[in-house]
Design a protein around this motif. Structure first.
Motif, PDB file in Angstrom:
ATOM      1  N   ILE A  97       0.827  -1.215   0.000  1.00  0.00           N
ATOM      2  CA  ILE A  97       0.000   0.000   0.000  1.00  0.00           C
ATOM      3  C   ILE A  97       0.860   1.263   0.000  1.00  0.00           C
ATOM      4  O   ILE A  97       0.482   2.264  -0.606  1.00  0.00           O
ATOM      5  CB  ILE A  97      -1.077   0.012   1.116  1.00  0.00           C
ATOM      6  CG1 ILE A  97      -0.498   0.012   2.515  1.00  0.00           C
ATOM      7  CG2 ILE A  97      -2.055  -1.131   0.911  1.00  0.00           C
ATOM      8  CD1 ILE A  97      -1.530   0.216   3.623  1.00  0.00           C
ATOM      9  N   ALA A  98       2.019   1.222   0.653  1.00  0.00           N
ATOM     10  CA  ALA A  98       2.920   2.387   0.606  1.00  0.00           C
ATOM     11  C   ALA A  98       3.341   2.657  -0.834  1.00  0.00           C
ATOM     12  O   ALA A  98       3.301   3.805  -1.298  1.00  0.00           O
ATOM     13  CB  ALA A  98       4.146   2.155   1.490  1.00  0.00           C
ATOM     14  N   ASP A  99       3.708   1.604  -1.541  1.00  0.00           N
ATOM     15  CA  ASP A  99       4.161   1.752  -2.930  1.00  0.00           C
ATOM     16  C   ASP A  99       3.045   2.228  -3.850  1.00  0.00           C
ATOM     17  O   ASP A  99       3.233   3.162  -4.620  1.00  0.00           O
ATOM     18  CB  ASP A  99       4.722   0.428  -3.465  1.00  0.00           C
ATOM     19  CG  ASP A  99       6.043   0.046  -2.825  1.00  0.00           C
ATOM     20  OD1 ASP A  99       6.676   0.901  -2.164  1.00  0.00           O
ATOM     21  OD2 ASP A  99       6.448  -1.121  -2.985  1.00  0.00           O
ATOM     22  N   THR A 100       1.889   1.584  -3.761  1.00  0.00           N
ATOM     23  CA  THR A 100       0.815   1.910  -4.697  1.00  0.00           C
ATOM     24  C   THR A 100       0.202   3.285  -4.418  1.00  0.00           C
ATOM     25  O   THR A 100      -0.206   3.988  -5.329  1.00  0.00           O
ATOM     26  CB  THR A 100      -0.245   0.792  -4.743  1.00  0.00           C
ATOM     27  OG1 THR A 100      -1.141   1.040  -5.825  1.00  0.00           O
ATOM     28  CG2 THR A 100      -1.040   0.691  -3.482  1.00  0.00           C
ATOM     29  N   LEU A 101       0.170   3.689  -3.140  1.00  0.00           N
ATOM     30  CA  LEU A 101      -0.388   4.995  -2.777  1.00  0.00           C
ATOM     31  C   LEU A 101       0.651   6.113  -2.836  1.00  0.00           C
ATOM     32  O   LEU A 101       0.298   7.292  -2.810  1.00  0.00           O
ATOM     33  CB  LEU A 101      -0.979   4.951  -1.365  1.00  0.00           C
ATOM     34  CG  LEU A 101      -2.260   4.145  -1.191  1.00  0.00           C
ATOM     35  CD1 LEU A 101      -2.517   3.868   0.291  1.00  0.00           C
ATOM     36  CD2 LEU A 101      -3.440   4.874  -1.814  1.00  0.00           C
ATOM     37  N   GLY A 102       1.937   5.743  -2.877  1.00  0.00           N
ATOM     38  CA  GLY A 102       2.988   6.751  -2.848  1.00  0.00           C
ATOM     39  C   GLY A 102       3.077   7.448  -1.497  1.00  0.00           C
ATOM     40  O   GLY A 102       3.379   8.633  -1.406  1.00  0.00           O
ATOM     41  N   LYS A 103       2.826   6.690  -0.439  1.00  0.00           N
ATOM     42  CA  LYS A 103       2.838   7.230   0.930  1.00  0.00           C
ATOM     43  C   LYS A 103       4.040   6.674   1.686  1.00  0.00           C
ATOM     44  O   LYS A 103       4.529   5.577   1.381  1.00  0.00           O
ATOM     45  CB  LYS A 103       1.558   6.835   1.681  1.00  0.00           C
ATOM     46  CG  LYS A 103       0.273   7.278   1.011  1.00  0.00           C
ATOM     47  CD  LYS A 103       0.000   8.743   1.234  1.00  0.00           C
ATOM     48  CE  LYS A 103      -1.360   9.121   0.661  1.00  0.00           C
ATOM     49  NZ  LYS A 103      -1.753  10.457   1.008  1.00  0.00           N
ATOM     50  N   PRO A 104       4.518   7.391   2.715  1.00  0.00           N
ATOM     51  CA  PRO A 104       5.635   6.874   3.522  1.00  0.00           C
ATOM     52  C   PRO A 104       5.242   5.572   4.236  1.00  0.00           C
ATOM     53  O   PRO A 104       4.161   5.484   4.813  1.00  0.00           O
ATOM     54  CB  PRO A 104       5.891   7.980   4.542  1.00  0.00           C
ATOM     55  CG  PRO A 104       5.263   9.213   3.974  1.00  0.00           C
ATOM     56  CD  PRO A 104       4.101   8.736   3.142  1.00  0.00           C
ATOM     57  N   LEU A 105       6.128   4.602   4.184  1.00  0.00           N
ATOM     58  CA  LEU A 105       5.877   3.309   4.821  1.00  0.00           C
ATOM     59  C   LEU A 105       5.593   3.471   6.314  1.00  0.00           C
ATOM     60  O   LEU A 105       4.731   2.779   6.861  1.00  0.00           O
ATOM     61  CB  LEU A 105       7.067   2.371   4.608  1.00  0.00           C
ATOM     62  CG  LEU A 105       6.971   0.980   5.219  1.00  0.00           C
ATOM     63  CD1 LEU A 105       5.791   0.195   4.630  1.00  0.00           C
ATOM     64  CD2 LEU A 105       8.274   0.211   4.993  1.00  0.00           C
ATOM     65  N   ASN A 106       6.250   4.427   6.969  1.00  0.00           N
ATOM     66  CA  ASN A 106       6.074   4.572   8.414  1.00  0.00           C
ATOM     67  C   ASN A 106       4.680   5.077   8.788  1.00  0.00           C
ATOM     68  O   ASN A 106       4.316   5.050   9.962  1.00  0.00           O
ATOM     69  CB  ASN A 106       7.156   5.472   9.025  1.00  0.00           C
ATOM     70  CG  ASN A 106       7.109   6.888   8.500  1.00  0.00           C
ATOM     71  OD1 ASN A 106       7.052   7.105   7.299  1.00  0.00           O
ATOM     72  ND2 ASN A 106       7.166   7.857   9.385  1.00  0.00           N
ATOM     73  N   TYR A 107       3.876   5.518   7.834  1.00  0.00           N
ATOM     74  CA  TYR A 107       2.490   5.918   8.101  1.00  0.00           C
ATOM     75  C   TYR A 107       1.490   4.797   7.802  1.00  0.00           C
ATOM     76  O   TYR A 107       0.317   4.927   8.106  1.00  0.00           O
ATOM     77  CB  TYR A 107       2.098   7.119   7.250  1.00  0.00           C
ATOM     78  CG  TYR A 107       2.600   8.464   7.727  1.00  0.00           C
ATOM     79  CD1 TYR A 107       2.961   8.688   9.049  1.00  0.00           C
ATOM     80  CD2 TYR A 107       2.688   9.518   6.844  1.00  0.00           C
ATOM     81  CE1 TYR A 107       3.405   9.927   9.468  1.00  0.00           C
ATOM     82  CE2 TYR A 107       3.123  10.774   7.258  1.00  0.00           C
ATOM     83  CZ  TYR A 107       3.487  10.970   8.571  1.00  0.00           C
ATOM     84  OH  TYR A 107       3.918  12.205   8.981  1.00  0.00           O
ATOM     85  N   CYS A 108       1.935   3.719   7.168  1.00  0.00           N
ATOM     86  CA  CYS A 108       1.011   2.671   6.706  1.00  0.00           C
ATOM     87  C   CYS A 108       0.728   1.640   7.795  1.00  0.00           C
ATOM     88  O   CYS A 108       1.616   1.259   8.554  1.00  0.00           O
ATOM     89  CB  CYS A 108       1.578   1.976   5.476  1.00  0.00           C
ATOM     90  SG  CYS A 108       1.702   3.077   4.054  1.00  0.00           S
ATOM     91  N   CYS A 109      -0.530   1.195   7.830  1.00  0.00           N
ATOM     92  CA  CYS A 109      -0.977   0.221   8.823  1.00  0.00           C
ATOM     93  C   CYS A 109      -1.826  -0.844   8.123  1.00  0.00           C
ATOM     94  O   CYS A 109      -2.633  -0.518   7.250  1.00  0.00           O
ATOM     95  CB  CYS A 109      -1.806   0.935   9.890  1.00  0.00           C
ATOM     96  SG  CYS A 109      -2.461  -0.164  11.162  1.00  0.00           S
ATOM     97  N   VAL A 110      -1.621  -2.088   8.498  1.00  0.00           N
ATOM     98  CA  VAL A 110      -2.414  -3.195   7.975  1.00  0.00           C
ATOM     99  C   VAL A 110      -2.929  -4.013   9.154  1.00  0.00           C
ATOM    100  O   VAL A 110      -2.182  -4.332  10.073  1.00  0.00           O
ATOM    101  CB  VAL A 110      -1.591  -4.100   7.030  1.00  0.00           C
ATOM    102  CG1 VAL A 110      -2.353  -5.369   6.678  1.00  0.00           C
ATOM    103  CG2 VAL A 110      -1.219  -3.335   5.759  1.00  0.00           C
ATOM    104  N   THR A 111      -4.222  -4.317   9.113  1.00  0.00           N
ATOM    105  CA  THR A 111      -4.854  -5.171  10.108  1.00  0.00           C
ATOM    106  C   THR A 111      -5.488  -6.345   9.374  1.00  0.00           C
ATOM    107  O   THR A 111      -6.218  -6.137   8.404  1.00  0.00           O
ATOM    108  CB  THR A 111      -5.971  -4.410  10.861  1.00  0.00           C
ATOM    109  OG1 THR A 111      -5.427  -3.216  11.410  1.00  0.00           O
ATOM    110  CG2 THR A 111      -6.578  -5.264  11.951  1.00  0.00           C
ATOM    111  N   ILE A 112      -5.200  -7.552   9.840  1.00  0.00           N
ATOM    112  CA  ILE A 112      -5.835  -8.739   9.282  1.00  0.00           C
ATOM    113  C   ILE A 112      -6.596  -9.425  10.412  1.00  0.00           C
ATOM    114  O   ILE A 112      -6.003  -9.792  11.431  1.00  0.00           O
ATOM    115  CB  ILE A 112      -4.817  -9.704   8.651  1.00  0.00           C
ATOM    116  CG1 ILE A 112      -4.061  -8.997   7.519  1.00  0.00           C
ATOM    117  CG2 ILE A 112      -5.520 -10.973   8.137  1.00  0.00           C
ATOM    118  CD1 ILE A 112      -2.926  -9.799   6.921  1.00  0.00           C
TER     119      ILE A 112
END
Length: 119
Positions: A27-42
């Motif tokens: 999601i960081a790559d596809t959205l162009g957002k910093p990885l340190n802001y990305c969160c994933v919950t499964i």
């Protein structure tokens, strides 16, 4: 600020270790957002049926501030579905992704909101 949440009937024991980190990178790559802001919950082990069948399935929500839209969501959908199908065994036809384009003032972080952080 991006958050990908996946509810699935796939058992916890079949969730590959580290898949949440891999999906953060996706999601960081596809959205162009910093990885340190990305969160994933499964959320595994959900009582779910898709199309009246109890095979592997899921429901996902991708929330982001910006970078969502008609063309962008096709790119995000492709990247997320490829990773989810390969890692969790959920067919592309057995999961929906709901895209939520949040306002910066509606997402809190570090004691404030992204409205203040992003200016």
């Amino acid at each position: 600020m991006p958050h990908l949440k996946i509810d699935t009937n796939v058992p916890r024991g079949k969730i590959p270790a580290g898949i949440e980190k891999e999906l953060c990178k996706v999601i960081a790559d596809t959205l162009g957002k910093p990885l340190n802001y990305c969160c994933v919950t499964i959320n595994p082990d959900q009582v779910m049926s898709f199309g009246g069948d109890d095979g592997p399935c899921g429901q996902a929500i991708l929330m982001s501030i910006g970078q969502l839209g008609v063309a962008e969501n096709k790119k995000h959908s492709k990247a997320i579905f490829e990773k989810v199908q390969a890692a969790l065994g959920i067919p592309k036809t057995k999961m929906y992704i709901h895209f939520i384009d949040a306002k910066s003032a509606d997402v809190g972080y570090d004691g404030t909101t992204f409205h203040d952080i992003l200016g």
